[in-house]
Design a protein around this motif. Structure first.
Motif, PDB file in Angstrom:
ATOM      1  N   ALA A  39      42.024 -19.259 -12.606  1.00 51.43           N
ATOM      2  CA  ALA A  39      42.795 -18.682 -11.002  1.00 51.43           C
ATOM      3  C   ALA A  39      43.485 -19.130  -9.919  1.00 51.43           C
ATOM      4  O   ALA A  39      44.225 -18.995  -9.592  1.00 51.43           O
ATOM      5  CB  ALA A  39      41.358 -18.447 -11.077  1.00 51.43           C
ATOM      6  N   VAL A  40      43.171 -20.546 -10.253  1.00 49.74           N
ATOM      7  CA  VAL A  40      44.108 -21.737  -9.431  1.00 49.74           C
ATOM      8  C   VAL A  40      45.504 -21.923  -9.749  1.00 49.74           C
ATOM      9  O   VAL A  40      46.267 -22.040  -8.908  1.00 49.74           O
ATOM     10  CB  VAL A  40      43.251 -23.207  -9.214  1.00 49.74           C
ATOM     11  CG1 VAL A  40      43.910 -24.266  -8.154  1.00 49.74           C
ATOM     12  CG2 VAL A  40      41.801 -23.165  -7.938  1.00 49.74           C
ATOM     13  N   GLY A  41      45.384 -22.193 -11.073  1.00 55.27           N
ATOM     14  CA  GLY A  41      46.742 -22.186 -11.503  1.00 55.27           C
ATOM     15  C   GLY A  41      48.260 -21.284 -11.453  1.00 55.27           C
ATOM     16  O   GLY A  41      48.136 -21.177 -10.813  1.00 55.27           O
ATOM     17  N   GLY A  42      46.458 -20.257 -11.463  1.00 52.70           N
ATOM     18  CA  GLY A  42      47.605 -18.625 -11.877  1.00 52.70           C
ATOM     19  C   GLY A  42      48.131 -18.273  -9.891  1.00 52.70           C
ATOM     20  O   GLY A  42      49.110 -18.040 -10.094  1.00 52.70           O
ATOM     21  N   LEU A  43      46.997 -18.747  -8.789  1.00 53.34           N
ATOM     22  CA  LEU A  43      48.450 -18.913  -7.889  1.00 53.34           C
ATOM     23  C   LEU A  43      48.823 -19.594  -7.724  1.00 53.34           C
ATOM     24  O   LEU A  43      49.484 -19.449  -6.479  1.00 53.34           O
ATOM     25  CB  LEU A  43      46.761 -18.895  -6.830  1.00 53.34           C
ATOM     26  CG  LEU A  43      45.597 -17.807  -7.076  1.00 53.34           C
ATOM     27  CD1 LEU A  43      44.292 -18.133  -6.277  1.00 53.34           C
ATOM     28  CD2 LEU A  43      46.105 -16.293  -6.399  1.00 53.34           C
ATOM     29  N   VAL A  44      48.447 -21.622  -7.929  1.00 58.86           N
ATOM     30  CA  VAL A  44      49.710 -21.623  -7.412  1.00 58.86           C
ATOM     31  C   VAL A  44      51.033 -22.010  -8.354  1.00 58.86           C
ATOM     32  O   VAL A  44      52.088 -22.205  -7.812  1.00 58.86           O
ATOM     33  CB  VAL A  44      49.165 -23.354  -8.036  1.00 58.86           C
ATOM     34  CG1 VAL A  44      49.873 -25.048  -8.156  1.00 58.86           C
ATOM     35  CG2 VAL A  44      48.024 -23.886  -7.151  1.00 58.86           C
ATOM     36  N   SER A  45      51.002 -21.677  -9.790  1.00 52.85           N
ATOM     37  CA  SER A  45      52.504 -21.035  -9.852  1.00 52.85           C
ATOM     38  C   SER A  45      53.249 -19.991  -9.179  1.00 52.85           C
ATOM     39  O   SER A  45      53.889 -19.707  -9.364  1.00 52.85           O
ATOM     40  CB  SER A  45      52.057 -21.057 -11.497  1.00 52.85           C
ATOM     41  OG  SER A  45      51.082 -19.693 -11.450  1.00 52.85           O
TER      42      SER A  45
END
Length: 406
Positions: free
Chosen positions: A388-394
């Motif tokens: 979830a965090v990786g999707g938001l950061v990318s």
């Protein structure tokens, strides 16, 4: 990575018409990709081959790790060669250099031989990728044409992978020698296609693919990495690929933890493949007139959200819904990312930009299973939170930075 929205141009042709009018170079390269992907058995069946030789999983991991390291290096070498000796000869060299090591792999079952052999094969097999991508950029003149070219390219890759999986399974029941020989033959066919059919291609953009102009500064990876937009794009790619690869790490572990069968996991991945084959080209056409930044951001958000939501469900119907979500993200992201990068590269460094992109992809997909598996061991919830965090950061990295907006 910052992307400014171009003004809407209603006079541009429809996406389907752009696809039909793509230059011959795009179709030749895509046909070559189709051929080599149909025969690209090694990444899929390497683990099964190693276990058939009674090689323990930990040792098999060393072989796969060596191949993955070779993949990263191969992309950077390929980017340099594509700009230095040209796209056509880089593809030909890569495929010929891949065929030999691939054909002899079944002759050995000794780790001291298999590890360097896997490294060499992994390296040689990726050298062509920056050159083939750069050729698509070279052959196109507009943003929509470039996006259409990469969409067709991806369609050929996906068709090849689907056919190759079935064909590889059949050949593996015959013998692994036949499997890897088939892989080598596919490489040689692509080499012949590049050497013969790309011999007289006319590039749409003068000066591309033939090395730097004499009065231009000598291109280098250092010069490429001085581009802040490229650096931001590469970081985004690394994170996005790390998140996406969890579909082959966290999802099968989740399926097993909920007492579902490997066949259930196969159905979920089959759903992903069918959706991509049927819908990616139409969806790419739908967003072809949109600015790339928001489209890429939405794709990354959907991918991260779809994978993160995997942890909430334990039955096939809801898991299929999560697959639909992250597959939609994949379809929005993949062709648009390649096309956007093609527009960033200066004429003399198209290969290097694509080489760095390929290295970021292979690094993300290589590190992803190792780190993802370790995070899952700490707690399944932790892996889905990372997605979830990786999707938001990318997604954030796809949008204009404050410096760009100032």
């Amino acid at each position: 990575m910052s992307v400014e929205a171009p003004p809407e141009d209603e006079s541009r042709p429809r996406f389907r018409d752009t696809v039909r009018r793509l230059p011959a170079t795009v179709w030749i390269v895509s046909f070559g990709i189709l051929v080599v992907r149909i025969g690209n058995f090694l990444p899929i069946f390497m683990v099964l081959y190693l276990t058939s030789r009674n090689i323990p999983p930990a040792a098999a991991g060393l072989v796969l790790g060596a191949a993955g390291l070779g993949n990263v290096l191969g992309n950077t070498i390929g980017g340099y060669l594509a700009d230095r000796i040209g796209r056509r000869w880089t593809i030909t060299l890569s495929m010929v250099a891949t065929a030999g090591p691939t054909a002899v792999i079944p002759l050995f079952d000794s780790l001291p031989v298999l590890i360097p052999l896997a490294f060499l094969t992994g390296m040689a097999s990726q050298i062509y990728r920056p050159a083939s991508a750069a050729l698509l950029v070279d052959a196109t003149t507009t943003d929509q044409q470039r996006l259409a070219a990469f969409a067709v390219h991806r369609f050929a890759m996906n068709i090849g992978a689907a056919v190759g999986g079935v064909l590889g399974g059949f050949l593996a029941t015959v013998s692994y020698q036949a499997l890897f020989l088939g892989n080598a033959v596919a490489c040689l066919l692509f080499a012949a296609i590049a050497a013969v059919m790309l011999r007289n291609v006319t590039l749409a953009r003068a000066g591309r693919g033939a090395g730097p102009a004499s009065d231009a500064p000598e291109p280098s990876y250092r010069q490429a990495l001085a581009d802040r937009r490229l650096r931001r794009f590469l970081v985004m790619t690394l994170i996005a690929e790390f998140v996406y690869i969890q579909s082959t790490v966290g999802l099968p572990l989740h399926v097993d933890a909920h007492h579902m069968s490997p066949a259930d996991f196969g159905l979920l991945m089959g759903l992903n493949g069918v959706l991509v084959l049927l819908l990616e080209l139409p969806i790419t056409g739908m967003v072809s007139r949109r600015p790339p930044g928001p489209v890429l951001a939405l794709g990354n958000v959907l991918t991260g959200a779809g994978l993160a939501m995997t942890g909430l469900f334990g039955d096939m119907r809801w898991l299929a819904a999560t697959v639909l979500l992250w597959t939609l993200g994949e379809m929005l992201y993949a062709s648009m990312a390649s096309a956007y990068l093609g527009g960033l590269a200066p004429p003399s460094m198209g290969g290097r930009y694509q080489g760095l992109y390929g290295a970021a992809i292979t690094a993300g997909t290589g590190v992803g299973p190792v780190v993802g598996g370790a995070v899952y061991a700490l707690g399944e919830w932790a892996l889905w939170a990372v997605c979830a965090v990786g999707g938001l950061v990318s997604a954030w990295l796809c949008l204009p930075s404050r410096k760009a907006a100032a």
